[in-house]
Scaffold this active site. Structure first.
Site, short mmCIF file in Angstrom:
data_model
loop_
_atom_site.label_atom_id
_atom_site.label_comp_id
_atom_site.label_asym_id
_atom_site.label_seq_id
_atom_site.Cartn_x
_atom_site.Cartn_y
_atom_site.Cartn_z
N ARG A 186 0.59 -1.30 -0.02
CA ARG A 186 -0.24 -0.31 0.67
C ARG A 186 0.99 1.45 0.10
O ARG A 186 0.52 2.46 -0.88
CB ARG A 186 -0.90 0.13 0.87
CG ARG A 186 -1.96 1.01 1.69
CD ARG A 186 -3.01 1.17 2.14
NE ARG A 186 -3.26 0.45 3.42
CZ ARG A 186 -2.37 0.71 4.37
NH1 ARG A 186 -1.87 2.26 4.50
NH2 ARG A 186 -1.84 0.49 5.60
N LYS B 286 -9.10 4.73 -19.16
CA LYS B 286 -9.31 4.91 -20.81
C LYS B 286 -8.34 5.10 -21.81
O LYS B 286 -7.98 3.85 -21.92
CB LYS B 286 -10.20 6.30 -20.44
CG LYS B 286 -11.61 6.81 -19.23
CD LYS B 286 -12.22 6.06 -19.72
CE LYS B 286 -13.02 5.45 -18.01
NZ LYS B 286 -13.98 7.30 -17.77
N TYR C 9 -17.07 15.08 -15.54
CA TYR C 9 -17.45 13.85 -15.33
C TYR C 9 -18.47 13.22 -14.12
O TYR C 9 -17.85 14.32 -13.07
CB TYR C 9 -16.12 12.73 -15.32
CG TYR C 9 -16.23 11.53 -14.56
CD1 TYR C 9 -16.55 10.31 -16.21
CD2 TYR C 9 -16.40 10.84 -13.71
CE1 TYR C 9 -16.69 9.53 -16.20
CE2 TYR C 9 -16.33 9.41 -13.93
CZ TYR C 9 -16.74 9.13 -14.83
OH TYR C 9 -16.80 7.41 -14.65
N ASP D 250 -8.71 17.60 -15.05
CA ASP D 250 -8.23 16.03 -15.11
C ASP D 250 -8.24 15.80 -16.92
O ASP D 250 -8.85 16.02 -17.72
CB ASP D 250 -9.95 15.40 -14.69
CG ASP D 250 -10.48 14.05 -15.46
OD1 ASP D 250 -9.85 12.87 -16.34
OD2 ASP D 250 -11.48 13.30 -14.72
C1 LIG Z 1 -13.31 7.85 -16.18
C2 LIG Z 1 -13.52 9.40 -16.41
C3 LIG Z 1 -13.32 9.21 -14.30
C4 LIG Z 1 -13.54 7.88 -13.15
O1 LIG Z 1 -12.54 6.75 -13.72
P1 LIG Z 1 -13.45 5.76 -13.15
O2 LIG Z 1 -11.81 4.89 -13.70
O3 LIG Z 1 -13.58 4.98 -13.76
O4 LIG Z 1 -13.06 5.43 -11.64
C5 LIG Z 1 -13.00 10.27 -14.23
N1 LIG Z 1 -12.68 11.60 -15.33
C6 LIG Z 1 -12.74 10.90 -16.19
C7 LIG Z 1 -13.08 12.67 -17.75
C8 LIG Z 1 -13.28 9.90 -16.75
O5 LIG Z 1 -13.71 9.17 -18.24
#
Ligand SMILES: *Cc1c(COP(=O)(O)O)cnc(C)c1O
Length: 392
Positions: A57, A207, A110, A182
């Site tokens: 961790r 992604k 998101y 993000d």
């Molecule tokens: C999918 C996504 C998230 C969240 O990510 P997870 O891996 O599903 O927890 C946050 N921001 C954006 C822009 C996303 O597309």
């Protein structure tokens, strides 16, 4: 963390030393804990006087190598890998927001990144304001004396609006406010927010970075050592850590990020042009089209238009639903950034729980369709959309 090599050279080879046992690929250290040579060695590890490992961790060689490589690609101090993209988002929120603090966010964030600020964080006395941050005036007006963080997505999800990161960062720093971006939609291949003034960048690795739709994961990359220490404290103590096997897969996906995006955005350009000329399509939002409202800004701050397209069907909700039911090649699924083309209808799917008003504010119109373009042949993607649009 910096690398003088090119993007794909760094993503393939990483920035650390080669494996001592001769493994070409970073091995999976599938262990929860690490032994000490002696009581003194253990004491040195706990005192931070040695870089030996203690407990997964807190740190693990497979995860470390992945974190260092992403940090080099984002031009940050170091990476903090997390179990999911949402764990990365919460690592940032929990580090910078406390009782009486305020955060300014893009209004088309998101879903869950916005949702937790509206439902969970008010319990801890955190206030939030959501504005269209593609207009700098709105950001300035939303700032309060208690604002600690500006949290952005650019291009945003799913409206594809682009925020001016240089201008927003400059404004934020005048007030001593941290800026977090993000960067999931672009990946470090197309955009480096830390070079544009942001303090922290984060990704849902689920992604583009992993890119193969087979794991969930996240990462936070701050620019400074000071922010790294604070964020890493949150990650390790709240237990948001990644697991070594997950890091191995994300590391493997990362190696081909550059060529995957090159191919996907070539396809996306063709698909966007096709859709823009289609009689049933009201408009197309894609940073590669001159019709995009922030086309020039996109060209300045992104190295390419990416693989995410939104478009609006003239016939609205019903047409969106019919289109979803007639695609055969494009996969009807949420998520994005994988090698396969995905299609979804936010009004009936990802954003169906939002009130009509919230949908309008976030730009979620009834006929909005979102495409995440993959690396297949463009002709096959367009052919499928063609036959499905005929029936929509
Ligand atoms: C999918 C996504 C998230 C969240 O990510 P997870 O891996 O599903 O927890 C946050 N921001 C954006 C822009 C996303 O597309």
């Amino acid at each position: 963390m910096t690398s003088k090599k090119g993007f794909s050279s760094t993503s393939v080879h990483g920035v650390g030393e080669r494996d001592k046992m001769g493994s070409v690929v970073t091995p999976i250290y599938q262990t929860s804990t690490f032994f000490f040579e002696s009581a003194e060695d253990g004491a040195r590890c706990f005192a931070g006087e040695s870089d030996g490992y203690i407990y997964t961790r807190l740190g693990n060689p497979t995860i470390d190598e992945f974190e260092a490589t992403v940090a080099a690609l984002e031009h940050g101090f170091n990476g903090i890998a997390t179990s999911s993209g949402m764990a990365a988002v919460n690592t940032v929120y929990l580090t910078y927001l406390g009782q009486g603090d305020h955060v300014v966010c893009h209004n088309a964030l998101y879903g869950p990144s916005r949702g937790i600020l509206e439902t969970a964080y008010p319990r801890f006395g955190v206030e939030s304001t959501f504005v269209d941050t593609t207009d700098l005036k709105n950001v300035e007006q939303a700032i309060r004396p208690t604002t600690r963080l500006i949290f952005l997505e650019t291009p945003a999800n799913p409206t594809i609006g682009i925020c001016d990161l240089n201008a927003i960062s400059e404004l934020a720093h005048r007030y001593g406010i941290k800026v977090c971006v993000d960067n999931t939609f672009c990946s470090p291949y197309l955009q480096n927010p830390l070079d544009l003034g942001a303090d922290i960048v984060l990704h849902s690795l689920t992604k583009f970075i992993n890119g193969h739709a087979d794991i969930v994961g996240g990462i936070v990359v701050p620019k400074s050592q000071e922010d790294y220490k604070k964020l890493n404290y949150t990650m390790t103590n709240f237990g948001f850590n990644m697991d070594p096997h997950q890091a191995f897969l994300a590391r493997r996906g990362l190696k081909t990020l550059g060529i995957r995006i090159d191919r996907a955005q070539q396809n996306a350009m063709k698909v966007a042009e096709y859709l823009e000329s289609h009689a049933k399509v009201a408009w197309v939002k894609y940073p590669g089209l001159p019709s995009h409202p922030q086309f020039e800004l996109g060209k300045r701050q992104m190295r390419g238009p990416g693989a995410m397209i939104s478009f609006e069907l003239k016939e609205g909700y019903e047409a969106g639903r019919k289109l979803m039911n007639h695609v055969k090649f494009c996969v009807l699924a949420v998520s994005l950034g994988g090698i396969e083309t995905l299609i979804q209808h936010p009004a009936s799917m990802t954003h169906s729980k939002l009130s009509k008003e919230a949908k309008e504010v976030g730009g979620i119109t009834q006929g909005l369709v979102r495409l995440s373009i993959g690396i297949e042949e463009a002709e096959d993607i367009i052919g499928d959309l063609e036959q499905a649009l005929e029936k929509a």
